[in-house]
Structures are given as C-alpha cells and as structure tokens.
Motif scaffolding. Structure first.
Motif, PDB file in Angstrom:
ATOM      1  N   ALA A 296       0.862  -1.188   0.000  1.00 34.71           N
ATOM      2  CA  ALA A 296       0.000   0.000   0.000  1.00 34.71           C
ATOM      3  C   ALA A 296       0.894   1.233   0.000  1.00 34.71           C
ATOM      4  CB  ALA A 296      -0.894   0.002   1.229  1.00 34.71           C
ATOM      5  N   LEU A 297       0.588   2.153  -0.883  1.00 29.31           N
ATOM      6  CA  LEU A 297       1.406   3.358  -1.011  1.00 29.31           C
ATOM      7  C   LEU A 297       0.515   4.598  -0.966  1.00 29.31           C
ATOM      8  CD1 LEU A 297       3.758   2.529  -4.020  1.00 29.31           C
ATOM      9  CD2 LEU A 297       4.379   2.601  -1.610  1.00 29.31           C
ATOM     10  N   ASN A 298       1.018   5.646  -0.311  1.00 25.30           N
ATOM     11  CA  ASN A 298       0.365   6.945  -0.402  1.00 25.30           C
ATOM     12  C   ASN A 298       1.063   7.723  -1.506  1.00 25.30           C
ATOM     13  OD1 ASN A 298      -1.396   6.416   1.643  1.00 25.30           O
ATOM     14  ND2 ASN A 298      -0.193   7.432   3.214  1.00 25.30           N
ATOM     15  N   VAL A 299       0.321   8.021  -2.547  1.00 24.23           N
ATOM     16  CA  VAL A 299       0.929   8.642  -3.722  1.00 24.23           C
ATOM     17  C   VAL A 299       0.365  10.053  -3.899  1.00 24.23           C
ATOM     18  CG1 VAL A 299       1.242   8.436  -6.212  1.00 24.23           C
ATOM     19  CG2 VAL A 299       1.131   6.397  -4.787  1.00 24.23           C
ATOM     20  N   PRO A 300       1.249  11.053  -4.026  1.00 27.86           N
ATOM     21  CA  PRO A 300       0.757  12.416  -4.260  1.00 27.86           C
ATOM     22  C   PRO A 300       0.009  12.499  -5.590  1.00 27.86           C
ATOM     23  CG  PRO A 300       3.103  12.408  -3.766  1.00 27.86           C
ATOM     24  CD  PRO A 300       2.696  10.991  -3.972  1.00 27.86           C
ATOM     25  N   ILE A 301      -1.001  13.334  -5.597  1.00 29.62           N
ATOM     26  CA  ILE A 301      -1.800  13.479  -6.826  1.00 29.62           C
ATOM     27  C   ILE A 301      -1.237  14.639  -7.647  1.00 29.62           C
ATOM     28  CG2 ILE A 301      -4.090  13.993  -7.738  1.00 29.62           C
ATOM     29  CD1 ILE A 301      -5.190  12.686  -5.160  1.00 29.62           C
ATOM     30  N   GLU A 302      -1.066  14.364  -8.926  1.00 22.16           N
ATOM     31  CA  GLU A 302      -0.496  15.368  -9.822  1.00 22.16           C
ATOM     32  C   GLU A 302      -1.601  15.856 -10.757  1.00 22.16           C
ATOM     33  OE1 GLU A 302       3.176  14.024 -11.639  1.00 22.16           O
ATOM     34  OE2 GLU A 302       2.496  14.867 -13.532  1.00 22.16           O
ATOM     35  N   TYR A 303      -1.715  17.170 -10.877  1.00 20.51           N
ATOM     36  CA  TYR A 303      -2.755  17.744 -11.740  1.00 20.51           C
ATOM     37  C   TYR A 303      -2.105  18.294 -12.995  1.00 20.51           C
ATOM     38  CZ  TYR A 303      -5.303  17.420  -7.381  1.00 20.51           C
ATOM     39  OH  TYR A 303      -5.868  16.949  -6.230  1.00 20.51           O
ATOM     40  N   VAL A 304      -2.650  17.929 -14.133  1.00 18.30           N
ATOM     41  CA  VAL A 304      -2.074  18.400 -15.394  1.00 18.30           C
ATOM     42  C   VAL A 304      -3.169  19.041 -16.241  1.00 18.30           C
ATOM     43  CG1 VAL A 304      -0.235  16.683 -15.419  1.00 18.30           C
ATOM     44  CG2 VAL A 304      -2.413  16.141 -16.481  1.00 18.30           C
ATOM     45  N   ASN A 305      -2.714  19.833 -17.206  1.00 14.76           N
ATOM     46  CA  ASN A 305      -3.604  20.489 -18.183  1.00 14.76           C
ATOM     47  C   ASN A 305      -4.668  21.363 -17.513  1.00 14.76           C
ATOM     48  OD1 ASN A 305      -2.255  19.234 -20.340  1.00 14.76           O
ATOM     49  ND2 ASN A 305      -3.484  17.390 -20.081  1.00 14.76           N
ATOM     50  N   ARG A 306      -4.241  22.155 -16.516  1.00 14.26           N
ATOM     51  CA  ARG A 306      -5.182  23.084 -15.884  1.00 14.26           C
ATOM     52  C   ARG A 306      -5.627  24.100 -16.927  1.00 14.26           C
ATOM     53  NH1 ARG A 306      -3.744  27.788 -13.040  1.00 14.26           N
ATOM     54  NH2 ARG A 306      -1.603  27.072 -13.045  1.00 14.26           N
ATOM     55  N   PRO A 307      -6.932  24.310 -17.086  1.00  8.96           N
ATOM     56  CA  PRO A 307      -7.391  25.263 -18.092  1.00  8.96           C
ATOM     57  C   PRO A 307      -6.855  26.665 -17.798  1.00  8.96           C
ATOM     58  CG  PRO A 307      -9.221  23.970 -17.231  1.00  8.96           C
ATOM     59  CD  PRO A 307      -8.046  23.689 -16.362  1.00  8.96           C
ATOM     60  N   GLY A 308      -6.535  27.386 -18.839  1.00 10.36           N
ATOM     61  CA  GLY A 308      -6.036  28.745 -18.668  1.00 10.36           C
ATOM     62  C   GLY A 308      -7.099  29.615 -18.021  1.00 10.36           C
ATOM     63  N   GLY A 309      -6.679  30.543 -17.176  1.00 12.94           N
ATOM     64  CA  GLY A 309      -7.626  31.432 -16.515  1.00 12.94           C
ATOM     65  C   GLY A 309      -8.222  30.844 -15.256  1.00 12.94           C
ATOM     66  N   PHE A 310      -7.741  29.669 -14.851  1.00 15.85           N
ATOM     67  CA  PHE A 310      -8.247  29.047 -13.614  1.00 15.85           C
ATOM     68  C   PHE A 310      -7.073  28.683 -12.716  1.00 15.85           C
ATOM     69  CE2 PHE A 310     -11.701  28.225 -16.558  1.00 15.85           C
ATOM     70  CZ  PHE A 310     -12.815  28.527 -15.803  1.00 15.85           C
ATOM     71  N   GLU A 311      -7.372  28.644 -11.432  1.00 18.38           N
ATOM     72  CA  GLU A 311      -6.400  28.076 -10.506  1.00 18.38           C
ATOM     73  C   GLU A 311      -7.123  27.114  -9.575  1.00 18.38           C
ATOM     74  OE1 GLU A 311      -4.592  31.018  -8.061  1.00 18.38           O
ATOM     75  OE2 GLU A 311      -6.270  31.052  -6.686  1.00 18.38           O
ATOM     76  N   ILE A 312      -6.328  26.195  -9.005  1.00 15.17           N
ATOM     77  CA  ILE A 312      -6.923  25.207  -8.103  1.00 15.17           C
ATOM     78  C   ILE A 312      -7.104  25.848  -6.740  1.00 15.17           C
ATOM     79  CG2 ILE A 312      -6.604  22.982  -6.980  1.00 15.17           C
ATOM     80  CD1 ILE A 312      -4.964  22.138  -9.433  1.00 15.17           C
ATOM     81  N   LEU A 313      -8.347  25.973  -6.314  1.00 14.26           N
ATOM     82  CA  LEU A 313      -8.621  26.595  -5.019  1.00 14.26           C
ATOM     83  C   LEU A 313      -8.389  25.590  -3.898  1.00 14.26           C
ATOM     84  CD1 LEU A 313      -9.639  29.170  -3.687  1.00 14.26           C
ATOM     85  CD2 LEU A 313     -11.942  28.239  -3.791  1.00 14.26           C
ATOM     86  N   ASP A 314      -8.971  24.431  -4.024  1.00  8.58           N
ATOM     87  CA  ASP A 314      -8.687  23.364  -3.063  1.00  8.58           C
ATOM     88  C   ASP A 314      -9.095  22.021  -3.658  1.00  8.58           C
ATOM     89  OD1 ASP A 314     -11.454  22.950  -2.588  1.00  8.58           O
ATOM     90  OD2 ASP A 314     -11.454  24.620  -1.193  1.00  8.58           O
ATOM     91  N   THR A 315      -8.624  20.972  -3.021  1.00  9.88           N
ATOM     92  CA  THR A 315      -8.955  19.622  -3.465  1.00  9.88           C
ATOM     93  C   THR A 315      -9.375  18.810  -2.249  1.00  9.88           C
ATOM     94  OG1 THR A 315      -6.673  18.900  -3.172  1.00  9.88           O
ATOM     95  CG2 THR A 315      -7.279  19.680  -5.352  1.00  9.88           C
ATOM     96  N   SER A 316     -10.141  17.772  -2.499  1.00 12.01           N
ATOM     97  CA  SER A 316     -10.633  16.975  -1.377  1.00 12.01           C
ATOM     98  C   SER A 316      -9.516  16.182  -0.715  1.00 12.01           C
ATOM     99  CB  SER A 316     -11.734  16.021  -1.857  1.00 12.01           C
ATOM    100  OG  SER A 316     -11.235  15.194  -2.882  1.00 12.01           O
ATOM    101  N   THR A 317      -8.438  15.904  -1.450  1.00 10.07           N
ATOM    102  CA  THR A 317      -7.280  15.214  -0.866  1.00 10.07           C
ATOM    103  C   THR A 317      -6.053  15.527  -1.693  1.00 10.07           C
ATOM    104  OG1 THR A 317      -6.366  13.078  -0.230  1.00 10.07           O
ATOM    105  CG2 THR A 317      -7.732  13.101  -2.182  1.00 10.07           C
ATOM    106  N   ASP A 318      -4.888  15.435  -1.054  1.00  9.09           N
ATOM    107  CA  ASP A 318      -3.641  15.698  -1.757  1.00  9.09           C
ATOM    108  C   ASP A 318      -2.948  14.426  -2.195  1.00  9.09           C
ATOM    109  OD1 ASP A 318      -3.898  18.406  -1.444  1.00  9.09           O
ATOM    110  OD2 ASP A 318      -2.995  18.373   0.555  1.00  9.09           O
ATOM    111  N   GLU A 319      -3.364  13.307  -1.653  1.00 11.93           N
ATOM    112  CA  GLU A 319      -2.730  12.051  -2.042  1.00 11.93           C
ATOM    113  C   GLU A 319      -3.754  10.921  -2.013  1.00 11.93           C
ATOM    114  OE1 GLU A 319       0.462  11.631   0.733  1.00 11.93           O
ATOM    115  OE2 GLU A 319      -0.840  10.814   2.287  1.00 11.93           O
ATOM    116  N   ALA A 320      -3.453   9.896  -2.804  1.00 16.73           N
ATOM    117  CA  ALA A 320      -4.343   8.743  -2.867  1.00 16.73           C
ATOM    118  C   ALA A 320      -3.605   7.538  -2.282  1.00 16.73           C
ATOM    119  CB  ALA A 320      -4.721   8.457  -4.312  1.00 16.73           C
TER     120      ALA A 320
END
Lengths: 483, 152
Positions: A296-320
């Motif tokens: 079992a591994l805790n793996v950080p989540i990587e976000y790609v292809n964020r649409p232009g003009g947006f930023e990530i405000l928050d996420t429900s978790t940082d790792e899976a």
C-alpha cells in the motif's frame, strides 16, 4: 491444458520483446567477454550471488551476510582489476562488430604466411619476435613501438626483422592481417629456471606471456629455433604444422578443413544463445508473473492540463492510497516517482469538479497492478482568475518608544491590483506589508517594505508595486493635546 | 427651558458600548484613514460622520491618546465616532477586523441633532497585528475605514 493456454494468452508482444532484447544482451556479453579472465570472475560472482540467495532462503544468517559482502567487494574488484579487459572487449571496431560481430569472423591472420616466414627466418638465422594478442589489453605491458599498419606478408616480415633495419630488435604486434606496431619493447621474465641458451629475446617473449593471454613467437638468430611463449611456458617448434595448429587455436581460426572446430564454435554460440533465452525467460517470469506481494502506497496526486484562466482553489485530498500487487522483486524495487496519480483537468470547469480515480489515472511500472484505490473519487475546486484593487495597510511590529506616538501614516501606492482566484479575492479586503519594526523609529521619516501575498497563489498585476514606500509622522506624547 | 436642557443632555450623552469579547481584542483609528477610507453619501438616513479616530481611552466624551499603533499592554482600544448632523434616530455599526477576519461588530444608536459614540475592545497577546474598523450604517454603507495596529 486450458490454464496453460490461458496463461499464454496473457502474454503481450511487449513481453516477448522484453525477453528477446535482454536475452540478446546477455548473449552479447558472453560473446564479447568469453575467454577473458573478467568473464571467469563474472561467473564466480554470479555463483556467489546464487549462493547468497540460497543461504538467505535457508536462513543461514551469517553465511548470507558474508557472501553478500564478498559479492559486493568482488563486483568492485572486477571493474578495477579487469578494466583493461573490459575496455578491450567493449572497444569494437564498429557498431556492427559490437552488436553482431563474431570472434570467429574477426580473426583473419594469415597463419600460413606467418609460419612459413618464421621458419624461413630461423633457417636464415634472423632473429624475430612476434606478438599475437589474445582478448586482454596489452597497453600497460608494452613500451616504445612505432605505428606500422601494414598487411602481413612474407616480404614485410622479412624486411622488418632484417638485421640492418632500425626496428629489427623490437617485437611486432599482429592483429588480424595487420602488423599494427613494430619496434615494441616487451617486459622481461624474471624467472631464474630458464635454460642458459634462452637469451633476452626469449625472456621478453615469456615476460609478456606471463602477464597476459598473448601468444609470442621468438626466432633465435643464434640457434635458428622457433619458440612459442604462452602463459608460463616456452615451447620450441621444429615442425611448421605444429606451430600452425597452435596459432589457429590461439587465434580461434578454422584451419581450413571444414572443421570440427568451426562447428564446435557454432554449437557453443548456439547453446549460449539458447541458454541466454532460457535464463532471461526464467528471470522475466520470476520478475513479472508471480503476483504474490501486495503493498500500500500513499501517492501524491499530480494535476495536469489546468485550463487557462483558472487556478486550483482546493482539493478533497492531496494524495491517494493505492494498493498494488506484483512479484516481490518488482514491488521491493519500487521507487518514489515510479507510481503516479495524474488527474487531467482539461475538461474541468469553474467550481467543484468530481474525478474518479481509476486505472487510467494511475501510472505504474510494467508488471505492477492496481488492486484498490482510496478515495475512489477526487473533488477539485477550480477558481476563475480575476484581478482586484486592494488597499495596502502597514503591518507594524515591535514596540514604539514610550515617549512617542505614531499619528500619521501614508503608503505609496495606496492600493495595488492583485490577480488571483475569484473566491480567494472575494474574501480579501486588504493587502498587508511585511512587518515594519517600530523599535528603531525616533523621528518622522520614510521607509520601504514589501507586500505579503497570502495565499501565495496571489500575484501582483504589476511587478512595479512590489516595493511599498511608507511615510510616517511621530510626535512626542507630551506635545499631544486631547484629540 | 426644560426642553432645551433635555436636548442639551441628549446631545452630550454618549452611548457607551463596551464590548468585552473575551479572547478578542480591539483598537482603531488614524490619519491613515483619511487616505484610505471610503465615505458613502446619504448614509444612515442623512447622518454625516464628523470625526472618527482610534484612541486608548474616551474621557469626558473626548478621545484620549489617539494614534495609529497601540501597545497590547494598554489593555484596550477604542473607536470614537461623532456624527453631525444626525437628522433622525438611526443605527451605525463599528465592525472590527483583525487581518481581514471579522472579529466583532458593535451596534450603536445615534440621535439628532448630533451624536458621539464609541466602541471598545479588550486586548490580548494574540491580538497583535494589523486591524481595521469599518464604520457603517444599518444598510452596510461605509462611512469610513480606520486602520491601526496592535503591537508589543
């Protein structure tokens, strides 16, 4: 039978390529290093490794520990001690020879010409010294020498060793059908048990033979004898056929008769190729097909292809948390970064977005498989980027001297334009400066400071506003009336 | 005569609202506010903010030790406001923010023809940092923003 067929049905074309490529690598290592001392030591190290694994599986703690240490040291030693052999094996004349060449085909020394010439020189009492290198590099044993690069011929050999030739006293180096160097000085043997009729030439022949796998022929000008030095032995030859046989064996050359030797060589290579294939197939199955280990591994989540003009405000978790399975060798060798959870935000919109975490989002090394993932879904809150004009306020810190009062402050610029997420900026009414210390303020004046952008995702619209000028007015408390 | 006296008493009366917020702390006012405040016309049914300042105390209806930084050791800080004219009885609010987070708000009543009032917060160590007080009417329109700091 059905299970057998099912098993083969799961093999992909990539698996076949995997096995074939690695089998060929193993086979080429064998071909390039076969016959060298380095190869023999390599076989020894492999045996030690197998012994270590067996000892570990039997629970022999001290033995496995000791063998592991010896194996590690031996691996270093093989590189240091046999560096010349390794270099020699890897220094192929061209890529084709490196990847495909056969040691049989590379040798083409005209043995008959050489044998005929040395016996002719012996008859004429012309001294000669001929070196036929084996697989080991000779560089560190040889001194002097002139590059020659002439094709081997009777006339060429006779002319080099003709007594009036300036280089006739040295040895010549013959590789393939080329005389590559002449006038070479060889190391002398230090043996005390040599017969007195062996002179300097024979000591030189034996000296090099003792230190390498080269074959050296010496022709005595006093006694008119042909002598071969190989390993620790000097062997006189009176019959050309015997010398031909020795040279053919040393140079790995078929002696012309459709020879058993060539057949044996082919058979040896075929067996080596088949063994390489079997060994690699076994290793491959061991590595990839047993699926006996779960991790079992805790793996950080990587976000790609964020649409232009947006930023990530928050996420429900940082790792899976991933539960993976595969062979113990592959699972144990997993490194951070080899397993990734990657979420593609290309189709995300402003606000909350729900992404299922599936096999498609997870990048794993081949042979490792996903069993479970938690959480199964991921919520990403995207915020549209906007700009907002915010007033600047000084963040005073420290302690103002007791007799003073700060009565007036102005900042320039009074406000700045900040770019950030809509929801973040909606909650902000003021941008604060970095703390400005009061302790050292004794009279009215001006100072500069910077802005603190919190959260760090905020950016100033203009970098010219990074510095804030603060003008302040201090008054003595005694001078202050009631206000 | 008695009507005039009562009017005078009413004028001089100050609504004192002391907000003891427990762990919260307060303070306020400044000249900085002149540059940074925003004043809404026609706020609080025509009442006009005549004066606003942050001070350590209010003595005899007058702000004392006004300033822009206040030591936490002073124990309290006041936001003093006076309105002139006040056409009709109405409500105003003192909204105290510590680092952009609303800490407390005080509802104050003002009466014609003019009125002075103030709010107070008690200070604690955790209250150090930049503050602002927004003086608003009951509709949320801002008369003035007063900025100050609580320091050592």
């Amino acid at each position: 039978m059905e299970r057998f067929l099912q098993f083969f049905a799961t093999i992909r074309w990539q698996d076949l390529v995997d096995i074939i490529v690695n089998s060929y690598i193993l086979f080429r290592v064998y071909v390039l290093f076969h016959g060298t001392n380095a190869f023999r030591v390599l076989v020894g190290i492999t045996s030690l490794w197998i012994l270590q694994e067996v000892a570990a599986s039997l629970g022999l703690i001290l033995t496995s520990w000791a063998v592991r240490g010896i194996t590690t040291v031996a691996a270093v030693i093989i590189i240091v001690v046999f560096r010349n052999e390794i270099r020699s094996a890897l220094q192929a004349r061209n890529l084709k020879a490196f990847f495909w060449g056969s040691p049989v085909r590379e040798q083409a020394t005209p043995v008959d010409i050489v044998v005929q010439t040395v016996f002719q020189m012996a008859k004429k009492r012309i001294g000669a010294l001929l070196v036929f290198p084996g697989k080991e590099e000779l560089g560190e044993h040889l001194h002097g020498g002139l590059l020659w690069r002439g094709t081997v011929s009777q006339e060429m050999l006779l002319s080099i060793f003709w007594p009036n030739n300036p280089v006739h006293d040295g040895a010549i180096i013959i590789r393939g059908d080329q005389i590559v160097e002449v006038g070479v000085l060889l190391p002398l043997s230090q043996r005390q048990d040599l017969p007195s009729y062996y002179g300097t030439r024979h000591r030189a022949a034996l000296g090099l033979a003792e230190r390498s796998d080269a074959l050296v022929l010496a022709v005595s000008e006093e006694r008119g004898r042909v002598t071969a030095a190989k390993v620790n032995t000097l062997t006189p030859f009176s019959e050309p056929q015997e010398l031909t046989h020795l040279l053919n064996r040393h140079l790995n050359i078929s002696d012309g008769v459709p020879t058993n030797r060539r057949k044996r060589e082919r058979l040896r290579l075929t067996v080596a190729a088949v063994l390489s294939l079997l060994v690699m197939t076994g290793i491959w199955f061991g590595f990839t097909r047993s699926q006996d280990t779960i991790i079992a591994l805790n793996v950080p989540i990587e976000y790609v292809n964020r649409p232009g003009g947006f930023e990530i405000l928050d996420t429900s978790t940082d790792e899976a948390r991933l539960q993976l399975y595969g062979s113990s060798a592959l699972i144990k060798s997993l490194q951070p970064g080899q397993v990734l959870v990657r979420v593609d935000l290309r189709k995300a919109a402003e606000g909350k977005n729900l992404f299922p975490i599936t096999q498609d989002n997870i990048i794993m090394p081949p042979g490792v498989f996903l069993n479970k993932v938690h959480p199964p879904n991921l919520e990403v809150n995207l915020d549209a980027l906007i700009s907002k004009e915010l007033p600047v306020q000084v963040d005073w810190a420290g302690k103002l001297p007791d007799h003073l009062n700060l009565v007036k402050v102005s900042v320039a610029p009074e406000s700045v334009s900040v770019v950030g997420g809509r929801q973040v900026l909606q909650a902000l009414s003021t941008i604060y400066t970095a703390p400005v210390r009061l302790d050292d303020l004794l009279k009215s004046g001006t100072t500069t400071t910077s802005l603190v952008l919190t959260p760090p995702s905020l950016k100033l619209m203009s970098s010219a506003n990074e510095k804030i000028t603060v003008t302040y007015v201090l008054e003595e408390k005694a001078n202050q009336g009631r206000k | 005569m008695s009507g005039r006296r009562s009017q005078l008493l009413l004028y001089l009366a100050v609504t004192l609202t002391v907000i003891i917020t427990g762990p919260e702390a307060f303070a306020q006012v400044s000249e900085q506010t002149n540059a940074q405040s925003s004043e809404a016309p026609n706020a609080a049914a025509g009442a006009k903010l005549a004066h606003a300042t942050m001070c350590e105390r209010v003595d005899n209806l007058m702000p004392t030790r006004a300033g822009l930084v206040f030591s936490v050791s002073a124990g309290q800080v006041c936001c003093f406001t006076s309105f002139d004219p006040v056409p009709q009885p109405s409500l105003v609010y003192h909204r105290w923010f510590h680092r952009d987070q609303l800490s407390t708000q005080t509802r104050l009543r003002i009466y014609p023809p003019k009125w002075a009032t103030y709010s107070v917060i008690q200070l604690r160590e955790t209250d150090k940092g930049p503050w602002r007080v927004e003086v608003t009417d009951q509709n949320g329109r801002v008369f003035q923003v007063l900025r100050f700091s609580i320091v050592d």
